[in-house]
Design an enzyme around this catalytic site. Structure first.
Site, PDB file in Angstrom:
ATOM      1  N   LYS A  54      27.743  39.623  23.299  1.00 35.90           N
ATOM      2  CA  LYS A  54      27.159  40.315  22.439  1.00 35.90           C
ATOM      3  C   LYS A  54      28.158  41.625  21.946  1.00 35.90           C
ATOM      4  O   LYS A  54      28.199  42.062  20.725  1.00 35.90           O
ATOM      5  CB  LYS A  54      25.640  40.777  22.512  1.00 35.90           C
ATOM      6  N   GLN A  98      17.817  43.261  26.868  1.00 34.56           N
ATOM      7  CA  GLN A  98      17.992  41.946  27.392  1.00 34.56           C
ATOM      8  C   GLN A  98      16.872  41.450  28.208  1.00 34.56           C
ATOM      9  O   GLN A  98      16.404  42.343  29.336  1.00 34.56           O
ATOM     10  CB  GLN A  98      19.397  41.947  28.146  1.00 34.56           C
ATOM     11  N   ASP A 121      16.236  41.883  17.371  1.00 31.87           N
ATOM     12  CA  ASP A 121      15.844  40.586  18.026  1.00 31.87           C
ATOM     13  C   ASP A 121      14.465  39.904  17.286  1.00 31.87           C
ATOM     14  O   ASP A 121      14.395  38.784  17.546  1.00 31.87           O
ATOM     15  CB  ASP A 121      15.172  41.038  19.444  1.00 31.87           C
TER      16      ASP A 121
END
Ligand code: NDP
Length: 296
Positions: A54, A98, A121
């Site tokens: 990422k 995460q 997200d």
């Protein structure tokens, strides 16, 4: 005739190229460089790989990509304090914690602490709600958003089609349904969601013009479950033992690719299908979050 392969690598590359152009334009017009900060708690090797990719993808798109690494025993309060700091930082447009986080941390509490305007997200309940009501301001979770882009980019006419989604998770199945039931491009579907309690799964899948598998069961979808000419999107990423492979395993999807590709009209491979779209959409969401801060 074998199905046409939907090339996720190529579509993701196009999305990323557009992100780079948009990021450069925002910098030129408003002096703003879109920035994504990823928070990684613990040392799970798979998570470390995702996080590194990422950060790299952000940099390749001319964006700021930072990773904050916290020890596995970091108290929940400390993680929440980091999120508060990032929420207040005007240089940070996207925040991603995460998952999974270690067991002593309440993941839902963490997700709810992120400012919804920085929740790239798309996991915050505010964004889940916005996606459901079709509010263009919301951030859709990256994987289903990527599937929708794949359908559009590969010229699939979704309007009025029967879409059957296998899996009802909050990160894939449910938001996928929310996206496909909206009116507009890449949507207007009649949607069925199936899950582990669904009776006669094959009766549902055989009705699908668009079949999206997100169940996490290696090669469970077989040719006899697929309507001839259907578009098949395989979200699954499963590791199966393979003594002939260098690493001793290989990655397969939820769909038995070889046989289903003889029945479907279009199909995504695994790897090289939905996977690359997820990071591409994360970057796209981050640039959009940055644009929203300046009203661009
Ligand atoms: P979850 O485990 O959270 O959800 C799986 C869903 O599948 C559940 O709703 C479950 O039903 C349903 N299910 C399980 N077994 C069956 C069955 N036999 N018949 C019907 N439904 C079943 O998984 P995720 O949604 O997080 O992920 C799904 C897959 O997609 C995984 O392989 C994952 O690795 C992959 N993935 C890939 C991504 C990418 O970037 N390509 C991103 C995210 C996930 P129930 O709710 O009843 O338990």
């Amino acid at each position: 005739m074998p199905a046409e392969r939907i090339d996720g690598v190529a579509i993701a590359a196009r999305v990323r190229a557009k992100v780079a152009v948009d990021a450069a334009a925002l910098k030129a017009s408003h002096g703003v460089t879109p920035g994504l900060t990823v928070v990684l708690v613990g040392d799970d090797p798979a998570s470390a790989v995702y996080v590194a990719s990422k950060e790299k993808a952000c940099k390749e798109a001319g964006m700021n990509g930072e990773t904050i690494r916290l020890a596995a025993d970091t108290p929940e309060a400390e993680l929440l304090a980091v999120i508060d700091r990032l929420n207040a930082d005007v240089g940070v447009h996207g925040i991603l914690v995460q998952m999974p986080v270690p067991k002593h941390i309440d993941a839902q509490k963490v997700i709810r602490r992120i400012d919804p305007r920085k929740d790239v997200d798309g996991f915050h309940p505010v964004n889940a709600g916005k996606v459901l009501i079709g509010d263009a301001d919301g951030f859709a979770p990256c994987t289903p958003a990527g599937v929708q882009v794949m359908l559009i980019e590969s010229g699939v006419d979704t309007s009025g089609k029967e879409a059957v989604i296998l899996g009802r998770s909050t990160i894939v199945g449910k938001p996928m349904a929310a996206l496909l039931i909206q009116s507009g491009k890449g949507a207007d579907c009649t949607v069925t969601i199936c899950h582990s309690r669904t009776k006669d799964l094959a009766a549902h899948t055989r009705r699908a013009d668009i079949l999206i598998a997100a169940i996490g069961k290696p090669e469970m979808v077989t040719a006899d479950m697929v309507k001839p000419g259907a578009v098949v999107i395989d979200v699954g990423i499963n590791r199966v033992d393979d003594p002939t492979a260098k690493k001793g395993y290989r990655i397969v999807g939820d769909v038995k690719f070889d046989e289903v590709s003889q029945v479907a009209s279009k199909i995504t491979p695994v790897p090289g299908g939905v996977g690359p779209m997820t990071i591409a959409m994360l970057l796209a969401n981050t640039v959009r979050a940055a644009r929203l801060t300046v009203g661009a």
